[in-house]
Design a protein around this motif. Sequence first.
Motif, PDB file in Angstrom:
ATOM      1  N   ASN A 124      78.563 -12.109  79.616  1.00 49.49           N
ATOM      2  CA  ASN A 124      78.639 -13.532  79.279  1.00 49.49           C
ATOM      3  C   ASN A 124      77.373 -14.275  79.703  1.00 49.49           C
ATOM      4  OD1 ASN A 124      81.264 -13.487  78.150  1.00 49.49           O
ATOM      5  ND2 ASN A 124      82.125 -13.370  80.218  1.00 49.49           N
ATOM      6  N   ILE A 125      76.302 -13.542  79.986  1.00 54.75           N
ATOM      7  CA  ILE A 125      75.051 -14.174  80.377  1.00 54.75           C
ATOM      8  C   ILE A 125      74.451 -14.890  79.176  1.00 54.75           C
ATOM      9  CG2 ILE A 125      72.683 -13.765  81.148  1.00 54.75           C
ATOM     10  CD1 ILE A 125      73.717 -11.431  82.778  1.00 54.75           C
ATOM     11  N   ILE A 156      71.999 -12.136  86.548  1.00 52.84           N
ATOM     12  CA  ILE A 156      73.045 -11.176  86.899  1.00 52.84           C
ATOM     13  C   ILE A 156      73.723 -11.565  88.203  1.00 52.84           C
ATOM     14  CG2 ILE A 156      73.407  -8.804  87.704  1.00 52.84           C
ATOM     15  CD1 ILE A 156      71.388  -7.934  85.577  1.00 52.84           C
ATOM     16  N   ASN A 157      72.934 -12.020  89.170  1.00 50.39           N
ATOM     17  CA  ASN A 157      73.494 -12.407  90.466  1.00 50.39           C
ATOM     18  C   ASN A 157      74.490 -13.554  90.356  1.00 50.39           C
ATOM     19  OD1 ASN A 157      72.108 -10.485  91.941  1.00 50.39           O
ATOM     20  ND2 ASN A 157      70.364 -11.820  92.367  1.00 50.39           N
ATOM     21  N   PHE A 209      79.968  -8.884  86.790  1.00 44.39           N
ATOM     22  CA  PHE A 209      79.002  -7.818  86.551  1.00 44.39           C
ATOM     23  C   PHE A 209      79.476  -6.522  87.186  1.00 44.39           C
ATOM     24  CE2 PHE A 209      75.361  -5.287  87.961  1.00 44.39           C
ATOM     25  CZ  PHE A 209      74.772  -5.030  86.743  1.00 44.39           C
ATOM     26  N   THR A 210      79.394  -5.434  86.433  1.00 45.95           N
ATOM     27  CA  THR A 210      79.764  -4.116  86.945  1.00 45.95           C
ATOM     28  C   THR A 210      78.581  -3.179  86.839  1.00 45.95           C
ATOM     29  OG1 THR A 210      80.631  -3.486  84.774  1.00 45.95           O
ATOM     30  CG2 THR A 210      82.206  -4.352  86.386  1.00 45.95           C
ATOM     31  N   CYS A 211      78.350  -2.420  87.869  1.00 43.76           N
ATOM     32  CA  CYS A 211      77.170  -1.562  87.965  1.00 43.76           C
ATOM     33  C   CYS A 211      77.472  -0.180  87.396  1.00 43.76           C
ATOM     34  CB  CYS A 211      76.753  -1.464  89.430  1.00 43.76           C
ATOM     35  SG  CYS A 211      74.984  -1.363  89.684  1.00 43.76           S
ATOM     36  N   PHE A 259      71.490   4.164  90.315  1.00 44.87           N
ATOM     37  CA  PHE A 259      70.758   4.269  89.046  1.00 44.87           C
ATOM     38  C   PHE A 259      70.595   2.908  88.386  1.00 44.87           C
ATOM     39  CE2 PHE A 259      70.819   4.862  84.421  1.00 44.87           C
ATOM     40  CZ  PHE A 259      69.757   5.745  84.243  1.00 44.87           C
ATOM     41  N   VAL A 260      71.683   2.165  88.257  1.00 43.39           N
ATOM     42  CA  VAL A 260      71.633   0.852  87.613  1.00 43.39           C
ATOM     43  C   VAL A 260      70.798  -0.118  88.443  1.00 43.39           C
ATOM     44  CG1 VAL A 260      73.007  -1.172  86.959  1.00 43.39           C
ATOM     45  CG2 VAL A 260      73.766   1.123  86.320  1.00 43.39           C
TER      46      VAL A 260
END
Length: 233
Positions: free
Chosen positions: A122-123, A139-140, A145-147, A177-178
Amino acid sequence: MKPIFSIVIPIYNSEKTLSNCIKSIEKQKFGKLIELILINDASSDKSKKICNSLIKKNHNIKIILNKKNLGVARSRNKGIKQAKGDYIIFLDSDDIFCNNILKKIYSIIKNNNYDVLYFNTNIGAKNTYFKSILAINKINKQKNFTCHCWNFVIKRSFLINNNIFFNNIRIFEDQVFVSEILLKAKIFFFGKEQILIHNEYSSSLSRMTNYTSALSCAKVIEKIFLKFRNIKL
């Protein structure tokens, strides 16, 4: 013809779900522009037989056989190294691609040079892009947010040039990784579309609370600290 998308799928005892996963990819009707990389992680069921039947029908499928069970992190790394496509997408063997999603993604990347595309977000009020630290700030501020790597489409050359691979962690391997791709990418795209239906069961490793999951959490914290301790946000 060089593929646009390399779709990397680790497989372990996936005989019940693998065929539906592959069918959802075939329905994209992208032909030779899709390269499918299946990593059979020493399955003991009929997964190998299913893979062999698939390769007879589709010459754009690569099958990698692990002699012993290595886990999804090391299996995905093999897929990254074998990939020839411009962009890499990671699926689990029980995931289902949303209809026509690759055409939508292709319409976004064909005239652009994004390092990383993140979907189901939804950014912003609409699909948009940001450069480096602006993306992290957005993102913060996002609550959901899911990594997880399956929401991302990542330029293969970006991964190789920055030597970004999955750490050998049994569970939660995509957390590091993300984090690394987010901190090292220069140009991001954020899309509202849902790429796939991700199925996770109560018996999956990530839902278990035991010694392995606790040790994996500790390793994730250690890796993130060591990789990013000198980075100022």
